[in-house]
Design a protein around this motif. Structure first.
Motif, PDB file in Angstrom:
ATOM      1  N   PHE B  19      17.933  47.238  38.528  1.00  0.00           N
ATOM      2  CA  PHE B  19      18.599  47.479  37.260  1.00  0.00           C
ATOM      3  C   PHE B  19      17.804  48.382  36.331  1.00  0.00           C
ATOM      4  N   PRO B 125      10.273  45.420  27.253  1.00  0.00           N
ATOM      5  CA  PRO B 125      11.726  45.537  27.094  1.00  0.00           C
ATOM      6  C   PRO B 125      12.459  45.823  28.395  1.00  0.00           C
ATOM      7  N   GLY B 128      12.804  42.657  30.060  1.00  0.00           N
ATOM      8  CA  GLY B 128      13.754  41.874  29.279  1.00  0.00           C
ATOM      9  C   GLY B 128      15.182  42.275  29.556  1.00  0.00           C
ATOM     10  N   ALA B 129      15.416  43.563  29.565  1.00  0.00           N
ATOM     11  CA  ALA B 129      16.770  44.045  29.833  1.00  0.00           C
ATOM     12  C   ALA B 129      17.216  43.650  31.226  1.00  0.00           C
ATOM     13  N   TRP B 133      20.338  41.340  32.316  1.00  0.00           N
ATOM     14  CA  TRP B 133      21.326  41.799  33.279  1.00  0.00           C
ATOM     15  C   TRP B 133      21.479  40.785  34.405  1.00  0.00           C
ATOM     16  N   ARG B 243      24.564  50.120  38.769  1.00  0.00           N
ATOM     17  CA  ARG B 243      24.007  50.743  37.581  1.00  0.00           C
ATOM     18  C   ARG B 243      23.431  52.113  37.894  1.00  0.00           C
ATOM     19  N   THR B 244      23.482  52.986  36.917  1.00  0.00           N
ATOM     20  CA  THR B 244      22.798  54.256  37.107  1.00  0.00           C
ATOM     21  C   THR B 244      21.605  54.300  36.172  1.00  0.00           C
ATOM     22  N   GLU B 247      22.038  55.395  32.350  1.00  0.00           N
ATOM     23  CA  GLU B 247      22.542  54.421  31.386  1.00  0.00           C
ATOM     24  C   GLU B 247      21.478  53.435  30.954  1.00  0.00           C
ATOM     25  N   ARG B 250      19.134  55.034  28.546  1.00  0.00           N
ATOM     26  CA  ARG B 250      19.746  55.183  27.234  1.00  0.00           C
ATOM     27  C   ARG B 250      19.716  53.851  26.479  1.00  0.00           C
ATOM     28  N   TYR B 251      20.044  52.795  27.198  1.00  0.00           N
ATOM     29  CA  TYR B 251      20.048  51.491  26.562  1.00  0.00           C
ATOM     30  C   TYR B 251      18.659  51.098  26.085  1.00  0.00           C
ATOM     31  N   GLU B 254      17.592  52.823  23.020  1.00  0.00           N
ATOM     32  CA  GLU B 254      18.197  52.229  21.837  1.00  0.00           C
ATOM     33  C   GLU B 254      17.441  50.977  21.408  1.00  0.00           C
ATOM     34  N   LEU B 255      17.036  50.221  22.370  1.00  0.00           N
ATOM     35  CA  LEU B 255      16.204  49.056  22.085  1.00  0.00           C
ATOM     36  C   LEU B 255      14.971  49.483  21.304  1.00  0.00           C
ATOM     37  N   LEU B 265      14.995  42.694  18.398  1.00  0.00           N
ATOM     38  CA  LEU B 265      16.214  43.272  18.928  1.00  0.00           C
ATOM     39  C   LEU B 265      16.585  42.511  20.166  1.00  0.00           C
ATOM     40  N   GLU B 266      17.710  42.797  20.675  1.00  0.00           N
ATOM     41  CA  GLU B 266      18.086  42.220  21.962  1.00  0.00           C
ATOM     42  C   GLU B 266      18.553  40.794  21.822  1.00  0.00           C
TER      43      GLU B 266
END
Lengths: 268, 268
Positions: B19, B125, B128-129, B133, B243-244, B247, B250-251, B254-255, B265-266
């Motif tokens: 991911f 992060p 975390g992401a 996911w 997933r690519t 993306e 980019r996410y 933003e975090l 955040l998050e």
DNA sequence: CGAGGAATTGAGTAGGTTCAAGGCCGGTGG
DNA sequence: CCACCGGCCTTGAACCTACTCAATTCCTCG
């Protein structure tokens, strides 16, 4: 109970307050969120399987449900969404929806953009924590549904679903002690429980004959809720409605200190 | 195959990398996490319904499952946990477990304290992401199971569960193209699918007779995976394995920016 | 008042269960 | 190395829950 800023009663506030003590500012923000609601008519499809999710949502009035359609046309309803439900917060993580969402009766839903979600979590930890808790609750409901579908008889399944809907509506102040709105069709119930509408009908008839409940004008009246819960084997603890303030506060404090220590915090 | 710290292959890293692009530091941290594993023997109960959850966990070897017992002794298995699964991250939010967790064969699991979880999310992060996911993925599997239990025939259910287990093992590099470890008993399969072990047996026999698979020595060999997927109506997209990189990046950006802008955040 | 979806009813069927017994390992101890 | 033991798999027959199909009635809404 729910009230605040304007004069309005807000099911989202009511629900989240159950978990986390919200400040006046928090409440104001949630009210503002819910104010930008969009109206949908009965049976309208809000999101379609395969689409990229666009935003998170809050249901403010009415009722909706997540579902999947199988190639042969059969339908499985996954969850019902009622006022106060704030869902699909993970909107930016998933590429495509694996299910669709549709309304039942006329329904109002407030879309919440990802930036707003980010802002909430960044600046309103209590709301953030409450939202997270509410996502846990939805997951617990999925598990409970699996138990029902897998290991319970049809009467037990039906009873369980009714009990859950009653309790959820009670929590947001939408239920009298003995009656709730229930705009569901027997086919909807059947599709949620993996049954046939014919069979659901027969089960409900028996419940009525046994004086457990009545159904009329899209309202469900419980005549003997205790017995219904017994038939369902309903153990409401999975909804995690038993939080104590002390624990929440402690958790939030931890959030704060960790945040001070570094940067961000919180997560799945 | 299993090792750790140094040069070893780590199913958690393998899974999360799918991911989110992990840094070397991230990988080091995950390896360290998995190093503190505890050993459990076959059939050992790790967490009991009603208990307060103690920590999050990572499965490193073997297999476990979440389940609920009904008052009459029947069992419903909710999910299977395989190496690389990092679960119960919400440990501090829930007061009591609404289900139990038990091992299948001999299994190794690394407990992860809440402070570690907080640290990960605060300072890593990308991990975390990826964890978030992965939680979404688990929820999607619950939904898929509901669809199976509710609307699919027994053969279709069995086929679907096997397909899911194969794909999950493939993802973490534990499957040959045609075979996986499958330490499950027919009763386990039955309890996961809301069936009887007797009936699962008959379904499997038919699969074998039709040359779809073989089962021996706790291994599942696929003879005709495509046909099995067809029977299952298996649509692997719900696992969100598509997933690519763009993306994700980019996410994460933003975090980062949101974090810089404020504090944390998050979230869920 | 009419139309169409929803609820209801009945009869026949089927998929999955129940119960019970026997066979097949794989692991353990002598 | 063999015998034993217990769990798991396998099999058969009877049973039952829930499904299917189709027709009828009831509501609700326009």
């Amino acid at each position: 109970m729910g009230g605040n800023i304007g004069r309005s009663w807000n099911p989202l506030v009511k629900k989240l307050s159950l978990f986390s003590p919200l400040s006046d500012e928090d409440v104001g923000l949630l009210n503002a969120l819910c104010a930008k609601e969009e109206r949908f008519r009965a049976g309208e499809i809000i999101a379609v399987e395969g689409d990229a999710p666009r935003s998170a949502f809050v249901v403010t009035h009415g009722m909706a449900f997540r579902y999947r359609l199988l190639p042969d046309g059969r339908r499985q309803i996954l969850t019902f969404l009622i006022p106060g439900d704030f869902f699909d917060l993970h909107v930016f993580l998933l590429k495509t929806m694996d299910h669709s969402i549709s309304t039942i009766g006329p329904t109002r839903i407030a879309p919440v953009g990802r930036d707003v979600v980010i802002d909430i979590v960044a600046h309103h930890p209590r709301i953030g924590a409450a939202l997270w808790w509410s996502a846990m609750q939805e997951e617990a409901m999925l598990r409970e549904r699996i138990v029902a579908l897998g290991r319970r008889s049809a009467p037990s399944c039906v009873a369980y679903l009714l009990c859950e809907l009653v309790l959820r509506q009670r929590v947001i102040g939408m239920a009298g002690d003995h009656a709730i709105r229930l705009p569901l069709t027997q086919t909807d119930l059947a599709d949620a429980l993996g049954l046939t509408s014919v069979h659901v009908d027969r089960v409900l008839q028996r419940f009525r004959r046994d004086q457990l409940l009545t159904l009329e004008h899209r309202r469900l009246n419980l005549r003997n809720g205790g017995r219904l819960e017994a038939i369902a084997g309903f153990m409401p603890n999975y909804l995690q409605l038993n939080r104590t303030l002390a624990e929440v506060i402690r958790y939030l404090d931890e959030l704060e200190s960790a945040r001070a220590g570094s940067g961000r915090l919180e997560d799945a």
